[in-house]
Design a protein around this motif. Sequence first.
Motif, PDB file in Angstrom:
ATOM      1  N   HIS A 127       4.318   5.637  -5.533  1.00 14.75           N
ATOM      2  CA  HIS A 127       4.385   5.673  -6.994  1.00 14.75           C
ATOM      3  C   HIS A 127       3.350   6.638  -7.567  1.00 14.75           C
ATOM      4  O   HIS A 127       3.626   7.346  -8.537  1.00 14.75           O
ATOM      5  CB  HIS A 127       4.203   4.268  -7.582  1.00 14.75           C
ATOM      6  CG  HIS A 127       5.338   3.350  -7.270  1.00 14.75           C
ATOM      7  ND1 HIS A 127       6.593   3.507  -7.799  1.00 14.75           N
ATOM      8  CD2 HIS A 127       5.407   2.257  -6.466  1.00 14.75           C
ATOM      9  CE1 HIS A 127       7.390   2.562  -7.335  1.00 14.75           C
ATOM     10  NE2 HIS A 127       6.693   1.795  -6.526  1.00 14.75           N
ATOM     11  N   GLU A 128       2.165   6.694  -6.972  1.00 12.75           N
ATOM     12  CA  GLU A 128       1.136   7.634  -7.433  1.00 12.75           C
ATOM     13  C   GLU A 128       1.601   9.078  -7.233  1.00 12.75           C
ATOM     14  O   GLU A 128       1.410   9.932  -8.097  1.00 12.75           O
ATOM     15  CB  GLU A 128      -0.178   7.398  -6.687  1.00 12.75           C
ATOM     16  CG  GLU A 128      -0.886   6.131  -7.090  1.00 12.75           C
ATOM     17  CD  GLU A 128      -2.096   5.819  -6.221  1.00 12.75           C
ATOM     18  OE1 GLU A 128      -2.470   6.668  -5.379  1.00 12.75           O
ATOM     19  OE2 GLU A 128      -2.653   4.721  -6.375  1.00 12.75           O
ATOM     20  N   THR A 129       2.227   9.347  -6.100  1.00 14.77           N
ATOM     21  CA  THR A 129       2.735  10.687  -5.823  1.00 14.77           C
ATOM     22  C   THR A 129       3.832  11.053  -6.820  1.00 14.77           C
ATOM     23  O   THR A 129       3.859  12.164  -7.349  1.00 14.77           O
ATOM     24  CB  THR A 129       3.282  10.773  -4.385  1.00 14.77           C
ATOM     25  OG1 THR A 129       2.238  10.418  -3.476  1.00 14.77           O
ATOM     26  CG2 THR A 129       3.799  12.154  -4.064  1.00 14.77           C
ATOM     27  N   ALA A 130       4.719  10.121  -7.097  1.00 13.42           N
ATOM     28  CA  ALA A 130       5.797  10.379  -8.060  1.00 13.42           C
ATOM     29  C   ALA A 130       5.225  10.630  -9.448  1.00 13.42           C
ATOM     30  O   ALA A 130       5.701  11.508 -10.169  1.00 13.42           O
ATOM     31  CB  ALA A 130       6.763   9.199  -8.083  1.00 13.42           C
ATOM     32  N   ASP A 131       4.198   9.881  -9.833  1.00 15.33           N
ATOM     33  CA  ASP A 131       3.569  10.084 -11.136  1.00 15.33           C
ATOM     34  C   ASP A 131       2.932  11.470 -11.221  1.00 15.33           C
ATOM     35  O   ASP A 131       2.976  12.113 -12.264  1.00 15.33           O
ATOM     36  CB  ASP A 131       2.503   9.009 -11.409  1.00 15.33           C
ATOM     37  CG  ASP A 131       3.120   7.642 -11.655  1.00 15.33           C
ATOM     38  OD1 ASP A 131       4.331   7.572 -11.957  1.00 15.33           O
ATOM     39  OD2 ASP A 131       2.388   6.634 -11.537  1.00 15.33           O
ATOM     40  N   ALA A 132       2.344  11.943 -10.120  1.00 11.64           N
ATOM     41  CA  ALA A 132       1.725  13.270 -10.108  1.00 11.64           C
ATOM     42  C   ALA A 132       2.778  14.355 -10.321  1.00 11.64           C
ATOM     43  O   ALA A 132       2.511  15.367 -10.965  1.00 11.64           O
ATOM     44  CB  ALA A 132       0.982  13.493  -8.793  1.00 11.64           C
ATOM     45  N   TRP A 133       3.962  14.159  -9.801  1.00 13.17           N
ATOM     46  CA  TRP A 133       5.037  15.136  -9.988  1.00 13.17           C
ATOM     47  C   TRP A 133       5.485  15.185 -11.444  1.00 13.17           C
ATOM     48  O   TRP A 133       5.984  16.202 -11.917  1.00 13.17           O
ATOM     49  CB  TRP A 133       6.237  14.810  -9.097  1.00 13.17           C
ATOM     50  CG  TRP A 133       6.069  15.303  -7.702  1.00 13.17           C
ATOM     51  CD1 TRP A 133       5.604  14.601  -6.638  1.00 13.17           C
ATOM     52  CD2 TRP A 133       6.344  16.612  -7.216  1.00 13.17           C
ATOM     53  NE1 TRP A 133       5.574  15.390  -5.527  1.00 13.17           N
ATOM     54  CE2 TRP A 133       6.036  16.640  -5.845  1.00 13.17           C
ATOM     55  CE3 TRP A 133       6.831  17.778  -7.803  1.00 13.17           C
ATOM     56  CZ2 TRP A 133       6.186  17.764  -5.071  1.00 13.17           C
ATOM     57  CZ3 TRP A 133       6.989  18.904  -7.022  1.00 13.17           C
ATOM     58  CH2 TRP A 133       6.663  18.887  -5.669  1.00 13.17           C
ATOM     59  N   ASP A 134       5.334  14.068 -12.163  1.00 13.99           N
ATOM     60  CA  ASP A 134       5.750  14.003 -13.562  1.00 13.99           C
ATOM     61  C   ASP A 134       4.778  14.712 -14.491  1.00 13.99           C
ATOM     62  O   ASP A 134       5.138  15.085 -15.604  1.00 13.99           O
ATOM     63  CB  ASP A 134       5.897  12.546 -14.015  1.00 13.99           C
ATOM     64  CG  ASP A 134       7.093  11.866 -13.366  1.00 13.99           C
ATOM     65  OD1 ASP A 134       8.009  12.582 -12.929  1.00 13.99           O
ATOM     66  OD2 ASP A 134       7.100  10.629 -13.307  1.00 13.99           O
ATOM     67  N   GLU A 135       3.524  14.917 -14.042  1.00 12.01           N
ATOM     68  CA  GLU A 135       2.520  15.557 -14.885  1.00 12.01           C
ATOM     69  C   GLU A 135       2.726  17.079 -14.877  1.00 12.01           C
ATOM     70  O   GLU A 135       3.001  17.668 -13.830  1.00 12.01           O
ATOM     71  CB  GLU A 135       1.124  15.232 -14.367  1.00 12.01           C
ATOM     72  CG  GLU A 135       0.779  13.758 -14.451  1.00 12.01           C
ATOM     73  CD  GLU A 135      -0.557  13.444 -13.802  1.00 12.01           C
ATOM     74  OE1 GLU A 135      -1.249  14.373 -13.348  1.00 12.01           O
ATOM     75  OE2 GLU A 135      -0.879  12.250 -13.720  1.00 12.01           O
ATOM     76  N   PRO A 136       2.600  17.704 -16.038  1.00  8.97           N
ATOM     77  CA  PRO A 136       2.764  19.174 -16.078  1.00  8.97           C
ATOM     78  C   PRO A 136       1.612  19.853 -15.320  1.00  8.97           C
ATOM     79  O   PRO A 136       0.468  19.414 -15.370  1.00  8.97           O
ATOM     80  CB  PRO A 136       2.705  19.512 -17.561  1.00  8.97           C
ATOM     81  CG  PRO A 136       2.116  18.327 -18.227  1.00  8.97           C
ATOM     82  CD  PRO A 136       2.330  17.144 -17.329  1.00  8.97           C
ATOM     83  N   GLU A 176       0.828  -1.203   0.000  1.00  7.94           N
ATOM     84  CA  GLU A 176       0.000   0.000   0.000  1.00  7.94           C
ATOM     85  C   GLU A 176       0.866   1.257   0.000  1.00  7.94           C
ATOM     86  O   GLU A 176       0.583   2.230  -0.698  1.00  7.94           O
ATOM     87  CB  GLU A 176      -0.943   0.029   1.218  1.00  7.94           C
ATOM     88  CG  GLU A 176      -1.929  -1.116   1.252  1.00  7.94           C
ATOM     89  CD  GLU A 176      -1.342  -2.391   1.843  1.00  7.94           C
ATOM     90  OE1 GLU A 176      -0.281  -2.343   2.515  1.00  7.94           O
ATOM     91  OE2 GLU A 176      -1.941  -3.456   1.624  1.00  7.94           O
ATOM     92  N   ASP A 177       1.924   1.246   0.800  1.00  9.62           N
ATOM     93  CA  ASP A 177       2.817   2.411   0.865  1.00  9.62           C
ATOM     94  C   ASP A 177       3.535   2.609  -0.468  1.00  9.62           C
ATOM     95  O   ASP A 177       3.697   3.740  -0.927  1.00  9.62           O
ATOM     96  CB  ASP A 177       3.847   2.242   1.979  1.00  9.62           C
ATOM     97  CG  ASP A 177       3.219   2.245   3.358  1.00  9.62           C
ATOM     98  OD1 ASP A 177       2.105   2.796   3.508  1.00  9.62           O
ATOM     99  OD2 ASP A 177       3.834   1.699   4.291  1.00  9.62           O
ATOM    100  N   ALA A 178       3.965   1.525  -1.085  1.00 12.74           N
ATOM    101  CA  ALA A 178       4.663   1.614  -2.365  1.00 12.74           C
ATOM    102  C   ALA A 178       3.737   2.170  -3.440  1.00 12.74           C
ATOM    103  O   ALA A 178       4.146   3.018  -4.239  1.00 12.74           O
ATOM    104  CB  ALA A 178       5.199   0.243  -2.769  1.00 12.74           C
ATOM    105  N   GLU A 179       2.479   1.721  -3.458  1.00 16.43           N
ATOM    106  CA  GLU A 179       1.525   2.218  -4.455  1.00 16.43           C
ATOM    107  C   GLU A 179       1.289   3.717  -4.281  1.00 16.43           C
ATOM    108  O   GLU A 179       1.264   4.462  -5.257  1.00 16.43           O
ATOM    109  CB  GLU A 179       0.204   1.451  -4.350  1.00 16.43           C
ATOM    110  CG  GLU A 179       0.302   0.024  -4.845  1.00 16.43           C
ATOM    111  CD  GLU A 179      -0.951  -0.791  -4.572  1.00 16.43           C
ATOM    112  OE1 GLU A 179      -1.889  -0.269  -3.913  1.00 16.43           O
ATOM    113  OE2 GLU A 179      -0.988  -1.949  -5.018  1.00 16.43           O
ATOM    114  N   GLN A 180       1.144   4.163  -3.032  1.00 15.50           N
ATOM    115  CA  GLN A 180       0.919   5.587  -2.781  1.00 15.50           C
ATOM    116  C   GLN A 180       2.144   6.399  -3.202  1.00 15.50           C
ATOM    117  O   GLN A 180       2.021   7.469  -3.798  1.00 15.50           O
ATOM    118  CB  GLN A 180       0.607   5.821  -1.310  1.00 15.50           C
ATOM    119  CG  GLN A 180       0.293   7.275  -1.002  1.00 15.50           C
ATOM    120  CD  GLN A 180      -0.067   7.484   0.464  1.00 15.50           C
ATOM    121  OE1 GLN A 180       0.036   6.589   1.274  1.00 15.50           O
ATOM    122  NE2 GLN A 180      -0.490   8.692   0.784  1.00 15.50           N
TER     123      GLN A 180
END
Length: 56
Positions: A43-52, A37-41
């Motif tokens: 990764h989601e946070t990291a993906d949000a940083w990648d979005e403009p 669960e922590d890893a998924e959260q």
Amino acid sequence: MGSLRNPPDIEKLEDAGLLQQPTPEADLDGVLGLRKEDAEQLHETADAWDEPSEVE
């Protein structure tokens, strides 16, 4: 492996799963001791940083 004259049996290593290459993210999560669960959260946070982001 005792010497280069007597290499390990490749089929036995494959059957034991020792020749499979792990995925980088899964391997790193395991090393860090992250729960699924922590890893998924994370990764989601990291993906949000990648979005403009839109600037007003």
